[in-house]
Design a protein around this motif. Structure first.
Motif, PDB file in Angstrom:
ATOM      1  N   UNK A   1      40.375  36.538  42.298  1.00 14.49           N
ATOM      2  CA  UNK A   1      40.749  37.951  42.340  1.00 14.49           C
ATOM      3  C   UNK A   1      40.407  38.547  43.702  1.00 14.49           C
ATOM      4  N   UNK A   2      41.319  39.330  44.213  1.00 15.33           N
ATOM      5  CA  UNK A   2      41.100  39.882  45.555  1.00 15.33           C
ATOM      6  C   UNK A   2      39.917  40.847  45.568  1.00 15.33           C
ATOM      7  N   UNK A   3      39.597  41.428  44.431  1.00 16.78           N
ATOM      8  CA  UNK A   3      38.452  42.350  44.383  1.00 16.78           C
ATOM      9  C   UNK A   3      37.135  41.602  44.568  1.00 16.78           C
ATOM     10  N   UNK A   4      37.108  40.308  44.210  1.00 14.02           N
ATOM     11  CA  UNK A   4      35.874  39.535  44.329  1.00 14.02           C
ATOM     12  C   UNK A   4      35.516  39.209  45.766  1.00 14.02           C
ATOM     13  N   UNK A   5      36.415  39.440  46.694  1.00 13.41           N
ATOM     14  CA  UNK A   5      36.139  39.174  48.107  1.00 13.41           C
ATOM     15  C   UNK A   5      35.727  40.435  48.861  1.00 13.41           C
ATOM     16  N   UNK A   6      35.553  41.542  48.142  1.00 17.04           N
ATOM     17  CA  UNK A   6      35.228  42.810  48.778  1.00 17.04           C
ATOM     18  C   UNK A   6      33.822  43.251  48.407  1.00 17.04           C
ATOM     19  N   UNK A   7      33.461  44.403  48.930  1.00 19.23           N
ATOM     20  CA  UNK A   7      32.166  45.004  48.616  1.00 19.23           C
ATOM     21  C   UNK A   7      32.043  45.347  47.134  1.00 19.23           C
TER      22      UNK A   7
ATOM     23  N   UNK B   1      39.363  49.687  39.030  1.00 20.90           N
ATOM     24  CA  UNK B   1      40.573  49.056  39.531  1.00 20.90           C
ATOM     25  C   UNK B   1      40.665  49.266  41.042  1.00 20.90           C
ATOM     26  N   UNK B   2      41.634  48.587  41.669  1.00 23.33           N
ATOM     27  CA  UNK B   2      41.787  48.728  43.113  1.00 23.33           C
ATOM     28  C   UNK B   2      42.119  50.164  43.500  1.00 23.33           C
ATOM     29  N   UNK B   3      42.937  50.832  42.685  1.00 26.76           N
ATOM     30  CA  UNK B   3      43.291  52.218  42.980  1.00 26.76           C
ATOM     31  C   UNK B   3      42.062  53.118  42.913  1.00 26.76           C
TER      32      UNK B   3
END
Length: 385
Positions: free
Chosen positions: A153-159, A166-168
């Motif tokens: 998941x792209x969220x797992x690579x962020x802060x 959610x991303x929004x």
């Protein structure tokens, strides 16, 4: 206001002569007092309305950069399953309306990629190949390896790794933090717990503080220096049991560059090393007459002092004063609320204020909220939770 004539014709000169005249007079006095109270309440409500109007005007000024929707079509993009979306995310035309971006997941991801908050690809840990951003119906946007079929998941690579947002909502969370909303207000808007909001806000505050501390300012020219008590009350009544919290304040007159630091003790051994670290040799330093500053002349500085008991300005030389450092300290106390001045949080809030001030001044071409928003995205892109 004149009292109405409520007395009978026989007792106009002496209203206490009968009970009826006395009651009428007391009633008229009561009506006058009630009218005064109603007038005061009406003026208070009018003042509240004016304050709300001013707050709305300030908010509209901060958000004016999100009100333009030119050159944007409302056609929603439907990504194809299992196809890399790097080219689309990098080239798609984004609307200028920020709130349009956060209502659509594809625009949110594209905004994060174009602002470099998200990387376009990731290296697979198993086969060491590139994993581009890909869309799947049941997992939405992920980093996908076309060789070993690994998904991340792209969220797992962020802060915000492991965040319930959610991303929004993540993008909206950052934007609301930039605007300076309280934690309880952000939690109510995003419908998350206040403890989670407070934790994330503090971690962002610590990251921007570390970012500011990496490149501390270097002072030259004319610098005003003072140390002030952050807990001191304006009206000294009784004995205060609060522990004094001294803040070392330094500001350059021409560039308005400022530095502040919470110091545990108001001593020469603490203050002089800070001056030597931040002030270049030959800097003109203005302080009050206090032995804690030692002899700065021996350290290569041009040192001027003033007597505090004679006022803010030296009567012999009007250029020797500390009005700039006093003004900066007042703004700092205004921004940091009383509840945030206790414990170890004070230095974190001081660094956050300095970081915001730095990016507001460095990017004068943009709106201050825009420049701070871009800066915080850059800081968070290099950090993980």
């Amino acid at each position: 206001m004149d009292l109405p004539l409520l007395c009978c014709t026989f007792h106009t000169s002496d209203i206490e002569a009968c009970e009826s005249c006395t009651n009428n007079h007391e009633l008229s006095v009561g009506l006058v007092d009630l009218n005064k109270k109603l007038c005061i309440r009406r003026k208070a409500k009018e003042m509240k309305v004016e304050k709300l109007k001013a707050l709305i005007a300030v908010t509209e000024e901060k958000l004016k950069f999100v009100n333009n929707t030119e050159n944007f079509t409302e056609e929603k993009f439907t990504p194809q399953k299992g196809i890399p979306l790097v080219d689309y995310l990098l080239t798609v035309s984004l609307p200028q309306d920020f709130f349009t971006i956060i209502t659509r997941e594809d625009l949110t991801v594209a905004f994060m990629v174009q602002s470099k908050f998200l990387s376009t690809s990731q290296t697979c840990k198993q086969c060491q190949t590139e994993m581009p951003i890909t869309y799947f119906t049941y997992t939405s946007y992920v980093y996908y390896c076309f060789i070993c079929k690994t998904r991340n998941k792209i969220k797992n690579t962020t802060f915000f790794q492991g965040s319930p947002l959610s991303l929004e909502k993540i993008l909206l969370f950052i934007f609301l933090w930039v605007l300076g909303l309280r934690d309880v207000e952000i939690s109510n808007l995003l419908e998350v717990s206040k403890s989670y909001t407070s934790t994330m806000s503090r971690k962002i505050r610590q990251l921007v503080g570390e970012d500011y501390s990496k490149t501390p300012p270097q002072f030259s020219g004319v610098v005003e220096i003072n140390e002030m008590d952050f807990i001191k009350r304006k009206i000294e009544i009784g004995k205060s049991k609060a522990v004094k919290k001294w803040v070392f304040v330094m500001i350059e007159r021409v560039t308005k560059q400022a530095y502040m630091e919470y110091i545990p003790e108001r001593k020469k051994e603490v203050i002089v090393p800070i001056i030597q670290k931040l002030c270049l040799p030959g800097t003109v330093i203005i302080t009050k007459q206090w032995a804690g500053y030692g002899r700065l002349e021996d350290l290569g500085y041009c040192h001027y002092t003033y007597e505090k008991t004679q006022g803010f300005i030296d009567p012999k030389n009007p250029h020797i004063h500390h009005s700039h450092v006093k003004n900066a300290f007042i703004w700092l106390k205004y921004q940091i609320k009383t509840r945030n001045r206790a414990g170890n949080f004070l230095q974190e809030y001081i660094l956050e204020w300095l970081w915001r001030k730095k990016h507001s001044v460095d990017n004068k071409a943009d709106n201050s909220a825009v420049s701070i928003f871009k800066a915080v995205l850059a800081v968070l892109s290099n950090s993980k939770l």
